[in-house]
Design an enzyme around this catalytic site. Structure first.
Site, mmCIF file in Angstrom:
data_model
loop_
_atom_site.group_PDB
_atom_site.id
_atom_site.type_symbol
_atom_site.label_atom_id
_atom_site.label_comp_id
_atom_site.label_asym_id
_atom_site.label_seq_id
_atom_site.Cartn_x
_atom_site.Cartn_y
_atom_site.Cartn_z
ATOM 1 C CG ASP A 98 -2.342 0.070 0.919
ATOM 2 O OD1 ASP A 98 -2.785 1.140 0.484
ATOM 3 O OD2 ASP A 98 -3.040 -0.955 1.088
ATOM 4 C CG ASP A 194 -5.240 5.029 0.943
ATOM 5 O OD1 ASP A 194 -6.120 4.156 0.895
ATOM 6 O OD2 ASP A 194 -5.266 5.979 1.738
ATOM 7 C CD GLU A 236 -9.168 3.701 -2.008
ATOM 8 O OE1 GLU A 236 -10.089 3.254 -1.316
ATOM 9 O OE2 GLU A 236 -8.332 4.503 -1.553
ATOM 10 C CG HIS A 310 -9.130 -2.515 3.610
ATOM 11 N ND1 HIS A 310 -8.780 -2.421 2.281
ATOM 12 C CD2 HIS A 310 -8.883 -1.299 4.152
ATOM 13 C CE1 HIS A 310 -8.344 -1.200 2.041
ATOM 14 N NE2 HIS A 310 -8.388 -0.496 3.157
ATOM 15 C CG ASP A 311 -11.826 0.771 2.815
ATOM 16 O OD1 ASP A 311 -11.362 0.659 3.968
ATOM 17 O OD2 ASP A 311 -11.238 1.368 1.894
HETATM 18 O O1 TEU Z 1 -10.116 4.443 1.536
HETATM 19 C C1 TEU Z 1 -10.619 5.599 0.944
HETATM 20 C C2 TEU Z 1 -11.967 5.917 1.335
HETATM 21 O O2 TEU Z 1 -12.443 6.964 0.974
HETATM 22 C C3 TEU Z 1 -12.651 4.937 2.182
HETATM 23 O O3 TEU Z 1 -12.476 5.383 3.461
HETATM 24 C C4 TEU Z 1 -14.058 4.822 1.803
HETATM 25 O O4 TEU Z 1 -14.502 5.977 1.216
HETATM 26 C C5 TEU Z 1 -14.886 4.585 2.973
HETATM 27 O O5 TEU Z 1 -14.735 3.276 3.374
HETATM 28 C C6 TEU Z 1 -16.289 4.863 2.616
HETATM 29 O O6 TEU Z 1 -16.931 5.288 3.746
HETATM 30 C C7 TEU Z 1 -8.766 4.354 1.749
HETATM 31 C C8 TEU Z 1 -8.466 3.091 2.506
HETATM 32 O O7 TEU Z 1 -8.827 1.990 1.739
HETATM 33 C C9 TEU Z 1 -9.160 3.146 3.836
HETATM 34 O O8 TEU Z 1 -9.015 1.969 4.559
HETATM 35 C C10 TEU Z 1 -8.606 4.321 4.609
HETATM 36 O O9 TEU Z 1 -9.299 4.480 5.799
HETATM 37 C C11 TEU Z 1 -8.682 5.603 3.805
HETATM 38 O O10 TEU Z 1 -8.246 5.458 2.459
HETATM 39 C C12 TEU Z 1 -7.783 6.638 4.410
HETATM 40 O O11 TEU Z 1 -6.451 6.272 4.204
#
Ligand code: TEU
Ligand code: CA
Length: 540
Positions: A98, A194, A236, A310-311
């Site tokens: 990442d 990210d 992303e 993971h989100d």
């Molecule tokens: O995710 C980007 C992000 O915007 C997510 O937080 C997503 O929008 C959210 O789950 C929706 O509510 C990335 C990573 O994948 C995430 O784990 C991080 O928390 C975020 O960036 C900040 O680095």
């Protein structure tokens, strides 16, 4: 199109904190991952995407990095990470890491120094304002945090503890490129970037995604780091549209290998509201979004294919059926995705169809986003039940419960107390029992990966949707000069049929199928609930 190794790869995402604990502290670690590499080899994947393992106060599970050059001791040491690379290499598996460069942790030395004020060389690495301009953080509340000693606010798109970096600052950019080269020299095969579409932000104009200099920065980054190194780079990009997608992944432009676009992911959300405000998925829309991206990148550019990360909530709970048809619908979803053109990503546990956690206690939701939501919505007067429902359906914690390895203590994840509750369904859903059952979801994933390796047409064949108006079935062909693949997926818990307009249907052979028998009549296929198949015909 020039062929690259990642065109033929399948990626497996490892969330280190929840994958495998090796020392009984209840937290997954590098040594734990090492012990599971043979399992990943058995599944057949080519690449691991490792979520952040860098030094971090862990406010956002590693997405708040305080030192890019050091490993979070809870996961192990830099030597352990290098050993993981070696073990993976000896199994023919590559590792991508990442890259979190939209923001750092507030504990990062840069930010700590910047707090001294304008005389600090790092002050301009961050974004300061004399006032709160009203921008909102993704995790709730204002995106500006006041620092009384400076009488200034700093920008944080995510948690308060995640100050945004100022990409306008050239020496900051150079420092990031140096750090990337450090990891490239350690032998990694690429980066998952990210929220990379935020780095061109113009916060004072209210522009966050897709800022004016985004693509300039990516080209500069590429030239300074990975351009001639044959790496996999995946951005992303929540703000990706068809119009800008090609800007990233057109090989001529030397930016990224591919992006994660999220258009299909928002289809069960009320447009213009938040991810927590749900509506029923419109299947016709899902089909048309997938098809649109497939057609658009048929000749140039490249897609990534994913249901989970993971989100996101677990796909079998979200758009499959995690009760009566758990395995059947999980196989259908896998087939639908893995038949398409692009690089498939599998999120840990997806291959055994792990489900949402459905925790019914607010305290079991550990994610900062969830905790902020609970506070915000209860303050606003939402019913507890409604907030819980949102979390059970969409909370990020659903994806983060410990990996279910067996039916023993804590699902074989740890001998200590897991940092996060194990999903109580681990007695039934776990790797050990999946491996014992030759009919399990695991083996469908294995077959789909194998099929992609064996058939060039699955990697490179042209996509064409068929029976487009069918309200229950997603069906498409993939075609090249020597083979044609037919993928047919019944998305629903009732019978359905599909009209293929293929007059040689009986010449097709099964590659992957979650049913007993292929029922053909003329050019039609008759399907049981959630039945899905991938068929192939060799041209003469
Ligand atoms: O995710 C980007 C992000 O915007 C997510 O937080 C997503 O929008 C959210 O789950 C929706 O509510 C990335 C990573 O994948 C995430 O784990 C991080 O928390 C975020 O960036 C900040 O680095
Ligand atoms: Ca541990």
């Amino acid at each position: 199109m020039k062929e690259k190794w990642w065109h033929s790869s399948v990626v497996y995402q490892v969330y280190p904190k929840s994958f495998q604990d090796s020392n009984g502290d209840g937290i997954g670690d590098i040594e734990g991952i090492i012990t599971r590499v043979p399992y990943l080899k058995q599944l057949g994947i080519d690449v691991i995407w490792l979520n952040p393992v860098f030094k971090s106060p862990d406010v956002d599970n590693g997405y708040d990095i305080s030192d890019y050059y050091e490993v979070n001791p809870q996961y192990g040491s830099l030597t352990d990470v290098e050993r993981l690379f070696d073990v993976c290499r000896s199994h023919g598996i590559k590792v991508i890491m990442d890259l979190v460069v939209n923001h750092v942790s507030d504990q990062h030395a840069w930010f700590q120094d910047a707090l001294k004020g304008e005389e600090s060389p790092y002050f301009d690495y961050f974004i300061w304002s004399k006032e709160d301009t009203g921008l909102k953080s993704v995790f709730g509340g204002s995106a500006w945090e006041y620092v009384s000693s400076l009488d200034l606010y700093y920008l944080h798109n995510f948690a308060v503890e995640q100050p945004d970096l100022n990409w306008e600052n050239e020496s900051m950019r150079q420092a990031i490129y140096d750090m990337m080269n450090f990891w490239i020299n350690k032998g990694i095969a690429g980066f998952r970037m990210d929220v990379i579409d935020l780095i061109g932000k113009q916060p004072f104009e209210g522009i966050m995604e897709n800022g004016p200099k985004l693509h300039d920065y990516l080209q500069e980054m590429s030239a300074a780091t990975f351009k001639d190194k044959d790496l996999l780079t995946v951005g992303e990009t929540w703000g990706a549209t068809l119009d800008n997608a090609l800007l990233y992944s057109d090989p001529e432009r030397h930016e990224l290998s591919m992006i994660f676009q999220f258009e299909q992911i928002g289809l069960d959300e009320i447009p213009g509201k938040s991810k927590w405000d749900l509506r029923t998925l419109d299947f016709m829309q899902l089909k048309s979004v997938f098809s649109k991206w497939q057609y658009a990148l048929n000749d140039n550019g490249w897609n990534s294919l994913f249901w989970n990360n993971h989100d996101l909530p677990r796909i079998v709970s979200r758009w499959g059926n995690d009760a009566e048809y758990r395995e059947k619908s999980a196989k259908m979803l896998a087939t639908l995705l893995h038949g398409m053109k692009g690089t498939p990503y599998i999120y840990q546990g997806e291959e055994i169809s792990m489900t949402n956690a459905y925790f019914d206690n607010f305290d079991d939701y550990l994610d900062i986003e969830a905790q902020n939501l609970i506070k915000e919505r209860l303050d606003q007067g939402y019913e507890q039940e409604a907030v819980l429902k949102s979390l059970q359906t969409k909370g990020r914690d659903n994806a983060r419960t410990p990996m279910q390895w067996d039916d023993g203590l804590h699902a074989g994840f740890t001998e200590g107390t897991p940092w996060m509750k194990v999903n109580p369904n681990y007695k039934e859903i776990n790797v050990a029992s999946a491996l014992e059952d030759s009919n399990s979801v695991f083996y469908t994933y294995q077959q789909l990966i194998e099929a992609r390796k064996n058939h060039r047409v699955i990697r490179f064949g042209k996509f064409n949707e068929i029976d487009k108006e069918n309200p229950h079935v997603f069906a498409y062909t993939r075609t090249d000069a020597s083979e044609q693949v037919l993928v047919v997926c019944n998305f629903f818990n009732h019978k359905a049929r599909v009209t293929t307009q293929l007059d040689d249907l009986s010449d097709y052979k099964v590659i992957v199928h979650n049913g007993d028998e292929v029922r053909i009549e003329g050019d039609q296929l008759f399907l049981e609930p959630y039945e899905a198949m991938m068929l192939i015909k060799y041209k003469k």
